[in-house]
Design a protein around this motif. Structure first.
Motif, mmCIF file in Angstrom:
data_model
loop_
_atom_site.group_PDB
_atom_site.id
_atom_site.type_symbol
_atom_site.label_atom_id
_atom_site.label_comp_id
_atom_site.label_asym_id
_atom_site.label_seq_id
_atom_site.Cartn_x
_atom_site.Cartn_y
_atom_site.Cartn_z
ATOM 1 N N ILE A 111 0.861 -1.171 0.000
ATOM 2 C CA ILE A 111 0.000 0.000 0.000
ATOM 3 C C ILE A 111 0.907 1.233 0.000
ATOM 4 N N PRO A 112 0.491 2.310 -0.676
ATOM 5 C CA PRO A 112 1.394 3.441 -0.910
ATOM 6 C C PRO A 112 1.538 4.374 0.294
ATOM 7 N N THR A 113 2.135 3.896 1.356
ATOM 8 C CA THR A 113 2.494 4.787 2.453
ATOM 9 C C THR A 113 3.633 5.695 1.993
ATOM 10 N N ARG A 114 3.850 6.759 2.723
ATOM 11 C CA ARG A 114 4.899 7.711 2.317
ATOM 12 C C ARG A 114 6.288 7.079 2.389
ATOM 13 N N PHE A 115 6.495 6.218 3.347
ATOM 14 C CA PHE A 115 7.786 5.555 3.466
ATOM 15 C C PHE A 115 8.057 4.662 2.263
ATOM 16 N N VAL A 139 3.892 0.983 6.920
ATOM 17 C CA VAL A 139 2.644 0.219 6.959
ATOM 18 C C VAL A 139 2.243 -0.066 8.403
ATOM 19 N N GLU A 140 3.197 -0.492 9.220
ATOM 20 C CA GLU A 140 2.889 -0.809 10.609
ATOM 21 C C GLU A 140 2.379 0.413 11.363
ATOM 22 N N HIS A 141 3.046 1.548 11.155
ATOM 23 C CA HIS A 141 2.609 2.762 11.836
ATOM 24 C C HIS A 141 1.225 3.187 11.355
ATOM 25 N N ASP A 142 1.006 3.095 10.044
ATOM 26 C CA ASP A 142 -0.236 3.587 9.455
ATOM 27 C C ASP A 142 -1.449 2.773 9.887
ATOM 28 N N ILE A 143 -1.263 1.486 10.096
ATOM 29 C CA ILE A 143 -2.397 0.612 10.425
ATOM 30 C C ILE A 143 -2.544 0.404 11.929
ATOM 31 N N TRP A 195 -10.081 -6.862 9.970
ATOM 32 C CA TRP A 195 -9.840 -6.463 8.581
ATOM 33 C C TRP A 195 -10.630 -5.196 8.251
ATOM 34 N N VAL A 196 -11.891 -5.170 8.676
ATOM 35 C CA VAL A 196 -12.731 -3.991 8.433
ATOM 36 C C VAL A 196 -12.126 -2.772 9.119
ATOM 37 N N TRP A 202 -7.169 2.922 7.019
ATOM 38 C CA TRP A 202 -6.450 3.319 5.807
ATOM 39 C C TRP A 202 -7.286 4.267 4.954
ATOM 40 N N LYS A 203 -8.565 4.002 4.832
ATOM 41 C CA LYS A 203 -9.444 4.866 4.044
ATOM 42 C C LYS A 203 -9.521 6.255 4.656
ATOM 43 N N ASN A 204 -9.584 6.328 5.982
ATOM 44 C CA ASN A 204 -9.632 7.625 6.660
ATOM 45 C C ASN A 204 -8.334 8.400 6.457
ATOM 46 N N ARG A 205 -7.218 7.677 6.462
ATOM 47 C CA ARG A 205 -5.927 8.299 6.178
ATOM 48 C C ARG A 205 -5.928 8.915 4.794
ATOM 49 N N ASN A 206 -6.453 8.195 3.801
ATOM 50 C CA ASN A 206 -6.497 8.701 2.430
ATOM 51 C C ASN A 206 -7.383 9.942 2.325
ATOM 52 N N ASN A 207 -8.479 9.948 3.052
ATOM 53 C CA ASN A 207 -9.368 11.115 3.042
ATOM 54 C C ASN A 207 -8.630 12.370 3.499
#
Length: 264
Positions: A111-115, A139-143, A195-196, A202-207
């Motif tokens: 997934i396209p995290t900044r790192f 990824v670990e930090h983001d999730i 999973w949900v 992740w979706k909220n991060r993208n928003n």
């Protein structure tokens, strides 16, 4: 088929039904003519002992029939077994396909995290987390480890009456079924809830990254409750999901309807 195409290209062979004729642009003499006559005789005498029509065959199964379960096993074996996590399976029938795809991408850190984008030499203003701005956006930090994420996960764990989050990792988000390992019904639903939760985090991060409205942890938690109930109810004939019970004690919904009938 390849052979026939070859002969058609060389000799102008035209097949009609089970008979064929020769359309040649030039006459054939001598040895070439004898070989052509022998070839024609062989083709005419050839008999196909199989009376069935031509059909596609699936080479990965002994009977030649395509099966989704066999394809799923191949995907697990060839693509999803990696050094990051050793998974037996990464599927859950309670969630939409887009969530499974999200999981398949998240496990190998795709997934396209900044790192991850920075490692590909993509020019960014910052590689820090857009939610907390306190650490690299991995990824670990983001999730999981972002301060905002921790608030959401704490609400999810309390909702399931599991207390504080202890030693929570990517592996546990997507595969581990503790503390419900002894109950297949509860483990399936609990896995789907995680999973949900990760999907909406992740979706909220993208928003937020793309200038859309981002939710508070309370709002996001409520969305996780509502969408998981909606998706699970639509996809499950095995479990009985009651909205009020789902909000108060979701683990009690994780009993198959057949088991309930048997007990009653």
């Amino acid at each position: 088929m390849v052979g026939i195409d070859f002969f058609e290209w060389i000799f102008g062979l035209v097949i009609t039904g089970i008979s064929f004729s020769w359309q040649r642009k030039r006459s054939i003499f001598g040895r070439g003519k004898d070989e052509l006559l022998q070839l024609q005789s062989l083709l005419l005498s050839a008999k196909d002992g199989n009376s069935e029509h031509d059909s596609w065959k699936w080479q990965w199964d002994g009977n030649g029939v395509f099966k989704c379960c066999v394809m799923a096993e191949l995907i697990d074996e060839k693509l999803l077994h990696n050094s990051f996590c050793d998974y037996e399976t990464l599927r859950n029938k309670l969630v939409p396909k887009k969530l499974e795809i999200f999981v398949w991408r998240t496990v190998p850190k795709r997934i396209p995290t900044r790192f991850e984008l920075d490692k590909k030499s993509i020019d960014l203003d910052s590689v820090r987390c857009p939610m907390c701005d306190e650490d690299l956006e991995t990824v670990e930090h983001d999730i999981i480890f972002c301060k905002f994420d921790s608030e959401v996960w704490a609400r999810v764990f309390n909702w399931w009456k599991l207390g504080n989050i202890i030693d929570f990792s990517i592996d546990e988000v997507f595969k581990d079924t503790r503390p419900y390992s002894s109950s297949i019904h509860k483990s399936v639903v609990w896995q789907a809830v995680k999973w949900v939760s990760s999907y909406f985090i992740w979706k909220n991060r993208n928003n937020k990254v793309f200038g859309k409205h981002s939710s508070t942890s309370v709002m996001l938690f409520n969305e996780i409750q509502c969408k998981s109930y909606e998706w699970f109810t639509a996809r499950s004939k095995k479990y009985k999901f009651d909205w009020h019970t789902w909000l108060i004690d979701p683990a009690s919904c994780c009993v198959s309807t057949s088991t309930r009938v048997g007990v009653g």
